[in-house]
Design an enzyme around this catalytic site. Structure first.
Site, PDB file in Angstrom:
ATOM      1  N   CYS A  85       0.866  -1.182   0.000  1.00  0.00           N
ATOM      2  CA  CYS A  85       0.000   0.000   0.000  1.00  0.00           C
ATOM      3  C   CYS A  85       0.904   1.234   0.000  1.00  0.00           C
ATOM      4  CB  CYS A  85      -1.000  -0.022   1.160  1.00  0.00           C
ATOM      5  SG  CYS A  85      -0.262   0.080   2.802  1.00  0.00           S
ATOM      6  N   ASN A  96       2.214   1.563   4.412  1.00  0.00           N
ATOM      7  CA  ASN A  96       2.537   0.322   5.135  1.00  0.00           C
ATOM      8  C   ASN A  96       2.227   0.428   6.626  1.00  0.00           C
ATOM      9  OD1 ASN A  96       5.457  -1.817   5.768  1.00  0.00           O
ATOM     10  ND2 ASN A  96       3.372  -2.420   5.319  1.00  0.00           N
ATOM     11  N   CYS A 117      -1.506   0.967   7.397  1.00  0.00           N
ATOM     12  CA  CYS A 117      -2.949   0.675   7.514  1.00  0.00           C
ATOM     13  C   CYS A 117      -3.332  -0.579   6.718  1.00  0.00           C
ATOM     14  CB  CYS A 117      -3.802   1.861   7.051  1.00  0.00           C
ATOM     15  SG  CYS A 117      -3.529   3.380   7.995  1.00  0.00           S
ATOM     16  N   ARG A 118      -3.432  -0.442   5.389  1.00  0.00           N
ATOM     17  CA  ARG A 118      -4.000  -1.534   4.583  1.00  0.00           C
ATOM     18  C   ARG A 118      -3.085  -2.745   4.480  1.00  0.00           C
ATOM     19  NH1 ARG A 118      -5.135   2.235  -0.422  1.00  0.00           N
ATOM     20  NH2 ARG A 118      -3.226   3.115   0.485  1.00  0.00           N
ATOM     21  N   SER A 119      -1.805  -2.528   4.130  1.00  0.00           N
ATOM     22  CA  SER A 119      -0.969  -3.715   3.873  1.00  0.00           C
ATOM     23  C   SER A 119      -0.595  -4.489   5.145  1.00  0.00           C
ATOM     24  CB  SER A 119       0.254  -3.381   3.011  1.00  0.00           C
ATOM     25  OG  SER A 119       1.091  -2.441   3.615  1.00  0.00           O
ATOM     26  N   ASP A 158      -8.051   3.863   0.939  1.00  0.00           N
ATOM     27  CA  ASP A 158      -7.141   4.343   1.983  1.00  0.00           C
ATOM     28  C   ASP A 158      -7.954   4.878   3.167  1.00  0.00           C
ATOM     29  OD1 ASP A 158      -5.313   5.666   3.517  1.00  0.00           O
ATOM     30  OD2 ASP A 158      -4.494   6.875   1.878  1.00  0.00           O
TER      31      ASP A 158
HETATM   32  P1  4NP Z   1      -1.871   2.913   4.030  1.00  0.00           P
HETATM   33  O1  4NP Z   1      -2.518   4.283   4.552  1.00  0.00           O
HETATM   34  O2  4NP Z   1      -1.306   3.214   2.643  1.00  0.00           O
HETATM   35  O3  4NP Z   1      -3.019   1.988   3.981  1.00  0.00           O
HETATM   36  O4  4NP Z   1      -0.800   2.536   5.029  1.00  0.00           O
HETATM   37  C1  4NP Z   1      -1.822   5.495   4.647  1.00  0.00           C
HETATM   38  C2  4NP Z   1      -0.995   5.713   5.740  1.00  0.00           C
HETATM   39  C3  4NP Z   1      -0.336   6.926   5.870  1.00  0.00           C
HETATM   40  C4  4NP Z   1      -0.518   7.903   4.915  1.00  0.00           C
HETATM   41  C5  4NP Z   1      -1.324   7.675   3.824  1.00  0.00           C
HETATM   42  C6  4NP Z   1      -1.982   6.464   3.693  1.00  0.00           C
HETATM   43  N1  4NP Z   1       0.138   9.159   5.073  1.00  0.00           N
HETATM   44  O5  4NP Z   1      -0.209  10.099   4.328  1.00  0.00           O
HETATM   45  O6  4NP Z   1       1.019   9.283   5.943  1.00  0.00           O
END
Ligand code: 4NP
Length: 163
Positions: A11, A14, A16-18, A130
């Site tokens: 993702c 790294n 939240c989703r992954s 996201d």
């Molecule tokens: P992820 O979510 O891609 O599912 O881990 C996010 C985590 C952090 C951010 C964006 C998306 N960020 O902007 O820091």
């Protein structure tokens, strides 16, 4: 043990989703008694290297009986394309960014996680949205999508597909 199959969940952050996908796939594979499919996760960005998952993701996983608190963020690297069999992307932006990094002689195949896992059954969409700027319900939605993906992928042995 059969030849290991290596899956990398990808993702943006790294956190939240992954890591959620890593935790739920590991748990469902263990439930199914499958020990030759190994799962890791990474992000396309360098924003959260060394950091634990988002507390909302840890809490959501815990409420669903899975502990992802020990995972730590890392960034996708070119070496991952030699090590993994499948790099499974949460959304189209992750897929695009991974394609841009993919070496000519890459071993890993790239796919969107949901289409890869669910085949044609995409009523709920092709991307895992996201949840970072969202609320608890968005994290619960990520969980439901990724858990459904894990169950479907295991039922169909999606990692054995040639495409
Ligand atoms: P992820 O979510 O891609 O599912 O881990 C996010 C985590 C952090 C951010 C964006 C998306 N960020 O902007 O820091």
């Amino acid at each position: 043990m059969a030849r290991p199959v290596r899956l990398l969940m990808l993702c943006l952050g790294n956190i939240c989703r992954s890591p959620t996908a890593e935790g739920v796939f590991r748990a469902r594979l263990a439930d199914a008694g499958i020990d030759h499919v190994l799962v890791d996760s990474a992000g396309t960005s360098d924003w959260h290297i060394g950091k634990p998952p988002d507390p909302r993701s840890i809490d959501c996983a815990r409420r669903n009986g899975v502990d992802i608190g020990g995972l730590r963020g890392r960034q996708l690297s070119q070496a991952d394309f030699g090590h993994f069999d499948w790099i499974l992307c949460a959304d189209e932006a992750n897929l695009r960014d991974a394609r841009a990094l993919r070496p000519q002689d890459a071993h890993a195949r790239l796919a969107l996680l949901l289409p890869w896992a669910l085949g044609g059954d995409l009523e709920r969409g092709r991307a895992v949205p996201d949840p970072y700027t969202g609320v608890t319900e968005d994290f619960d939605n990520v969980w439901a999508m990724v858990d459904g993906a894990a169950r479907a992928a295991i039922a169909s042995r999606a990692w054995e597909r040639a495409d």
